[in-house]
Each structure stands twice: as structure tokens, then as C-alpha cells.
Design an enzyme around this catalytic site. Sequence first.
Site, mmCIF file in Angstrom:
data_model
loop_
_atom_site.group_PDB
_atom_site.id
_atom_site.type_symbol
_atom_site.label_atom_id
_atom_site.label_comp_id
_atom_site.label_asym_id
_atom_site.label_seq_id
_atom_site.Cartn_x
_atom_site.Cartn_y
_atom_site.Cartn_z
ATOM 1 N N HIS A 154 47.442 42.096 41.119
ATOM 2 C CA HIS A 154 46.380 41.506 41.917
ATOM 3 C C HIS A 154 46.784 40.217 42.600
ATOM 4 O O HIS A 154 46.017 39.651 43.360
ATOM 5 C CB HIS A 154 45.173 41.191 41.012
ATOM 6 C CG HIS A 154 44.417 42.401 40.583
ATOM 7 N ND1 HIS A 154 44.680 43.059 39.403
ATOM 8 C CD2 HIS A 154 43.403 43.076 41.167
ATOM 9 C CE1 HIS A 154 43.842 44.082 39.278
ATOM 10 N NE2 HIS A 154 43.070 44.113 40.338
ATOM 11 N N SER A 158 36.165 47.070 30.253
ATOM 12 C CA SER A 158 36.144 45.821 31.010
ATOM 13 C C SER A 158 34.795 45.114 30.962
ATOM 14 O O SER A 158 34.697 43.950 31.353
ATOM 15 C CB SER A 158 36.520 46.092 32.470
ATOM 16 O OG SER A 158 37.824 46.585 32.533
ATOM 17 N N CYS A 196 40.734 42.291 36.989
ATOM 18 C CA CYS A 196 42.157 42.155 36.716
ATOM 19 C C CYS A 196 42.382 42.059 35.215
ATOM 20 O O CYS A 196 41.802 41.210 34.552
ATOM 21 C CB CYS A 196 42.709 40.919 37.421
ATOM 22 S SG CYS A 196 44.380 40.520 36.907
#
Lengths: 377, 661
Positions: free
Chosen positions: B398, B355, B411
Site C-alpha cells: 500500500h 479486519s 492495510c
Amino acid sequence: MKRMSSLSASRDTIWLKLARLNWGLFLLICVVTSIGLLSLYSAAGGNMSPWAIRQLMRFIFSIGVMLFIALVDIKWWFRLSYLAFAGGVFLLIVVEVMGHVGMGAQRWINLGFMKLQPSELMKIAVVMALARFYALKTTEETRRLWMLIPPLAIILLPVSLVLLQPDLGTSLMIVMAGASVIFLAGVPLWIFVTAGVLTVLAIPIAWQFMHSYQKQRVLTFLNPESDPLGAGYHITQSKIALGSGGIEGKGFLQGTQSRLNFLPEKQTDFIFTLWAEEWGLVGGIFLLLVLGAIFVYGLYVALTCRHVYGRLLAMGLIVNFSLYVFINIGMVMGLMPVVGAPLPLVSYGGTSMLSAMIGFGLVMSCSIHRDSKMQSG
Amino acid sequence: MFEKKKKRRSLQRNSRLIKEHSQRINRKRLSTANRNRHFDSVKSFTRRAFFVTAFQGLLLTVLGARLAWLQVVKGDKYHTLSEKNRIDIKMLAPSRGSIVDRSGKKVAVNDDNYRVVVVPEQTSNLEETLWALAKFIPLEEREMRKILRRAERQAKYLPLEIKDQLQWKEVAAVEVNLPDLPGVSVEVGDIRQYMYGEAFAHVTGYVGVVNKAELASGDKVLRLPGFRIGKDGLEKRYDHDMRGQAGRAQVEVNVVGREVRELSRISPMVGKELTLSLDAELQMRAYERLSQEVSASAVVMDVHSGAVYAMGSFPSFDPNLFTRGLPLDVWEEWRTNPGHPLTNKTISGQYPPGSTFKMMTALAGLQSREIDHRTQYGCSGRYDLGRDRFHCWKHSGHGTMNLVSSLAESCDTYYYKCSTEIGIDKIAEVARQFGLGEKTGIELPAERPGLVPDRDWKYGRFGQTWQPGETIVASIGQGYLLATPLQLAVMTSRLVNGGYAVEPWITGVVGQEMRHLPRWQKMNFEDWHLNLIKKGMSEVMNGALGTARAAQINNPAFAFAGKTGTSQVKRITAAQRAEGTAQEDLPWKHRHHALFVGYAPYKNPRYACSVVVEHGGSGSASAAPLARDLLLMAQQIDPAAKPLVSVNDGLKNMRPAKRRI
């Protein structure tokens, strides 16, 4: 009759030519090279590696080159003379340019299996080009003063390139080899006398115009003792090693001086020292006699050759070979300034071996094809 | 008339005959002259050739006479000279340049090393000499055999090292007994000492015995007994600078080769000193913190100058063992340890960035105008593309996400969606501008380039076209993507320094030469885009729902921002997903890598940090707390405030003017 013989010469088979090869000269070459191999074996402390084995392989390779050159009709070398000269000049320029692009002064081109020094091959090419020039000139033409201009150009062009490297020793050797060919071609004696006198007169004048660092370089060249940690050290050590050999020498593999690290260049420039230390005066004189026999053989080939090109080429190449001998052996015995010239066939080194064998190949070609007819072009 | 004609004709014939005859005679005379001249030239050549050969003979005679003079007349003198006193040139080893940290603290220095050497040729019998020596120094039979083998491989006149790092008592014992040990001598040399051991090992590297390939480089100094050469790290990279230049001494030696006196000397020149950008205190404390993990690496660097302040990789090795002797079992342990102690993971470890790559995807979206700060996507925990289903890490989803909240809560679905519109080539282009996919050029060997895939790359590599699903995987830093921790630190620096293409460096001064710091190129990104990304990274730490809020620094002066990343090592199976298998329950080797990139202070960035905890489970759980500790240390120690110390006093402050962002 003459035409007949030249015709038959051109039709000779390789085997007939081989039969006419100068096996005596070949034998002398093998003797000198063997002396080199023995010394290299001893220099490595009684080991074939690292030097003797590689030198042997180079010798075998060089024999092939020599035989090839010897068996090709001299006419071809005659026609290729100027091309060889042009090629030599080109290689010198390549080295010069590479030296500027790369790091520092580089005098060689790396071929992978050996490092080629173009200045070594240049000496042969200069002799070839000069012999080619005089080959078709009449005596009158040779004696004319302006006829000196092309030969001088042939000598001075490579000399100036080699001086740029800078390599004073090699340039002087090219000048001497070239001058000997001009002398043999029949240029009047008074020209040599005048040139000699002028050179002597020019020295003090040139000295005035030199920078101090240039003067210093020349002084170190003439008097190595002024550099005790460098060249002078080598000469002192070399003299001790030679002198301690005595008449009979210390015996094979028994040389203490050369095999200690007193002589850092023992396998190349100072190989004669090692030989004379271990084999004494007897061995030293033997080597000198064998070398002398090679010179005489060169004279014999030149005198029996029926064309001007061959005569000049054979003599010029033998003079070139002898210059190495005199400079190298003179240097290690303290008679000459240290210039870093190898003893051909004996010293460890690829280029000096190869160029010596190319020279002998040409001499043999002169001999085998002594009756060839030369035409221009 | 006819008669007349006839007469004239016969006259003409006569005159022609006479002419021809005279011509013939002339020609004959000419050819005789030619031949004579030819003989003249041959005679001249013969004369001169004999003269040349006679001259050669004369010179050979001179040489022979000189040889006889040296060997017969002066023979005794030179024989005595050769026996009694010999002059030798000895090479003097140079001292290796030291390595210091940015404030001049010693990192790698030279220590005295006493060693026994022997010149085999000067001993009566090498093996006996070794046995005699064994009475004074610990010398096992196995070592002796090794020495004898080495002696066979090198010239007999070269000194051979028997043992180094002698104790003072052993030195004294050998010295006293030297008269009975011909050819043996005690020398004092240098031994490399690494003051911080493991903490700096990957940066400094180590020195070791010169091997055969290195000998071939031709530098004669390498042949000195006991000479060491840089094998890794900066020792290898700057070996030529630090090596120094050998000196020479002319010494008189007696018959057994022992020095009688020194005649002249050219002293060796000490190698160049390296001044690092690293801060020793920060480096050491960072390494201590890293050592609480199983296998982790981290970089702390200056976002403006590119100076690396700390670069740690755990587990590590003790470089002193390489110079002082490495026990076989330790070496075996290093080789087999799954944490790869010999590898500098900050530059040689390549990991999917996970991420932490989302900033790149986001920026590519902003720049290509596919998204802006208002763009919203809904996240239901999964995303379907054709027959494939992609999961968000949060199974329940989310809800509605915008750019800032998607970074803060990490997310995945948001990036799945926007990446399909941006396309892989644009994402790859942005990633490359931030330094991913190619070597950063840091002055260390063994750096690896990572990988940024795009359509061309895949076609070139596999001969296949790029699949849309692969863009989705890449958007969250998975799939083919690979980055080193150093690259991630550089990426973070470039994001937060106002978009300048800063490059990392680790040596500030080499000898007298100060690093010239260029003005980094401003990259073509809009400031409000970069600010938006920073806002998202700040929310990760400081927002109410941020994934790493647990690791925040409460002191507002030191508060920092960052982004977590978790990269899959092994694909999560549907069964595991259904069961909800926790990472902790998996074998260590199969757990996810935990990543974190961050910067501090978040309002006015100075330090960028990247952390990779191998198989650490999740970025928020293990990497973020580690990064928090490192950034807190960095801000407390504040290496950026310490100017680089160097031998050259004129050059002090290496810091460029602070840029307002």
C-alpha cells in the site's frame, strides 16, 4: 448379680444380641410396611414404579439403620441424647435460614437420595432429651415445681422453631409427645390438670389478640369444609372412598375411588383410604390391630426395662408413633383437622419411614440392653 | 492414772461402737426408704404407662368404630355416592403469553386447537375405541400403536391425547358420535402460531411437547395433555413467565367420567406477554435480504440504548412445524444443511473477526501511545519477523500508510508493525472492554462467548508461551480470535456512541414489567481516539480509496461508515498465492467468511450493524452490500423513532436522551 449381668451384656457378641432382638416387633413392622407396599402398588395402578419399588428400597435401607441403632448399647444413646437434641435444633435453624435465603417455606434439606425433614427427627430427639433429663432425677426432684423449667425449655425451643415454618400440626405433636414423657416421669397430676385448665382459659384471650388472617388460618385448620377446593374436598372424597369399601372391600387393585385422581395425595397422606377401600372393614381393622400390637409391645419393653432412661424412651417413642397413627387415620376419616401427617411405614415418604425405624431401633436397644447401668455424663 | 486412762479409752470405744451401730441402723433405714421410693417411682411409672397404653387402646377403638360407621352403617350411602356421582377436580390449562414486536405487532400468538382425548380407564377397550374413532378422524395404525404405548406409560385415569389440530368437520363427526365412545371427549386448547415463521424463528424459538426431564421440575400443569413448553429462544428463556398459571374447576362427573356440571372454578391466568425491541418490518425485510445469500447472519442494534432491532440468521426454520407436526424429511434436511438452520448464528456462530478487529488494534495502539494520527508505516505487501513472512492482502503493497488510510484501505502491514510494539495483552484488554471474548448477556439461550486470546490464556490452555508471530496474526483478527456477530455489533456500538459500554437486549416488557435502562458506563477512552477510528471507518465507505466504496449510499442523509473483514477458513497455500487463485474458484466450504461492521448515519450514529456471510469470499464483495441494504432499511423504517408499545400505557418512550458525540 446385677453387675454381673450388665458386664455380660456389654461383652455380648453381636450374634447374641441379634438373638435377643425383638423379632416379634420386627415382624409387626414388616406386616405394616407390607400393607403400605401393597397399597402403593395398587395406587400406581398395579405397578411397582413409581412408588412401591422406591419405598421397598427405603425400607431395606431403614432396616439397616434400625439394626445398627438397636445393637449399639443404650448407654451410648443415653450419652448422646442432649447432642442429638442440639443437632436437631441446629438442623431446624438451618432449614429456617435456607427458607429465608431460598424461595418460600422450605421444610426439608436435600440429601440427594432423599429429602430430610428435620422436624420429623426433632420429635425423636425431644423424647431422648427428656428421658435423659429425668433418668437421673430422684422422685423428690421430679416432683419439684421448678424442675419443670428445663423440660419445658426442651419442648418449647423446637416447637417455636417449627411454628416459624409455620407448621402448627408438627408443633402440636412435639408438645403432645413431650408432655407424655413428662407425665410418665412422674410429674404430679395436678400440674397437668392446671396446665389443661389454663390452656382452655387462655384460648379466648389469645383469640382477642390475633390478627384476622391468623384467625382465618386457625378456622380453616379446624373446619376444612370452608375450603371446598382444598382440604375439604379431600376429606369428602376420602370418606366416599372409605365408605364405599364396605365390609369386605372392593378387592386388591379394584379400588375405583382412590385410584382415580379423586385423591391427589393417595400415595402419601391418604394411603389408609386406599387400603380400606380395597380391603374393607376387615383390612382396616386388621391394620389397626397390628398397630395396637405394636403399642402393646412398646409397653412390654418399657415395663421390663430396668433403667429409667429406657422406660421413658421406649414409652415416649411409642407414644410419638401412635400420635401419627391417630392423627393420620383420624384425619382421613374426618375425625381430625387436615394437618398433613403421614401414616408411618405405610405412606410413601423417606423421612417418615426413616424416623419411624430410628424410633423402633431405639426401642429395641432399650429392650436388648434392659439391664445396662446408666451414669451421668 | 493408768486405770483412769484405760477406763476412758474403753468408754470412748464403747461410745464409738454405739455411734457406729446407730449410724448403721440409720443407713439401713435410709436405704430402705430409698428402695421404697424407688419402688414407688417404678409403680408410678407402671401405673401411668398402663394408663397411656389404655388410652391408646381407647383411641384405636374409636378409629375402628368410626371405620365401621363409615363402611357398614353408612356404607350403602357412600357406595351409591361413589357409583352415581363423583366430584372431580380438573386442572384448567392457562394460555401462553403472546410475543409482540416493539409496536405491538403479533409475532407469536395462540390459535384454537381442537383435539380428541380419551381417558383409558373409562373405555371398555382402548384399542377398540381407537378403531371406532378412526372412522371419523384420520388415524393410522402406526399412530394407534404409538398411542397404546403411551397409554401403558401413564396412569389409566389421566386423559390421553389422540389427535390434535382437528378440522371442523372432524370435530363435528366425533361430537355427534360421542355417546358411542365412552371416555372420549373433544377439547379445545391452544396451539402456538408464529406469524412471521422463519424470520423470527431464532429469536422466538419454539414450543414443544414436555419431555421427561422437564416433567421432573414438578409443575403439575406440565402433565396436562397437549401442554407445550418453550424449547428454544425466548420461548425457552421466558417459559416460566409466559406459561401462566393453571386454574382449577370442581366438576361433577357421572359413572363413565363425563362431566355433568361444573360446581366451582378458579380461572387460569394468562401468561405474561413479551414485548420485543425488534421491529417486525425491519426483521422481515432483513431476513428476506439475508436469504439471498447461502448462509449469513446479521444484527442491527441501537448504539445508544442497546435495543436490538433486527437479528437474522439464514437459513432458518419454520417454528410452526414444531407445533403442527414436523415431517421427518424436513427435520433431516435441517439437521444436515451446512448452513445450520436450527442455529442462531448471530449468537452461536463464532468467527475470526478478520479486519473488523483492526479498530481494536488501532485503539490499543493509540491508548498505549505507541501510535498517533501522524504515525506512518510503509507497506511493501509483506512483513518479516524472524524467519516468518506475513503477507498483506495487497501483494504489491500500500505504500506509506497512516492510521486513517490503513483502516480505509485495510492495510495489514500497518497492524503487523504496530502490534509488535503494543503487545497482545494490551490489545486483548481493549477488545474485552468492547465486549469481545465474553457473552453479551442477551436474553437468549445458547449464546457463545467467542475468544480473546492473551499470554495467560495460551499458557493456561496449551501450556506454551505466546509467540510474537501470534500477536501479528491476532492484530488483523485472525488466529485464535473468535467473535459472534452480536459481539461485533456491540463492539461497533461502543466505538461510535462516544465510548459507552452499551449492552444489547431484546425484550422491552415482560408482562407489566418494563425494562429499566441503565445509564451505560463511559469507558476510559479519549474522544479524539474514537473520532479518529470513526474517521477511518467513514473513509472505508466514502473515501476515494476505501475498500467498500462500491457499497456506499449516495444519499448523504443516509450515508454510513463501516469496516470490512475477511477471515480465512483455510490457510492460503504458497502455491495458491503464486497462482493467484480466486476465492470463487475454491469449493464453497473453503472460501473465506465475509464480514462487515458498520453504523449509520455516519455523522450522528444511531444504528450499528454487523454482518457475517459464511464463505462469502470477501467482506467488500458480499458483506458490505448486505450491510448497506440493512442500514438503509433501518434508517428508512427508523425503529428508534417508534416507542415501545406495552400493556402499560404509562411507560412510553424507552429512548434515552440523545447523546452528542
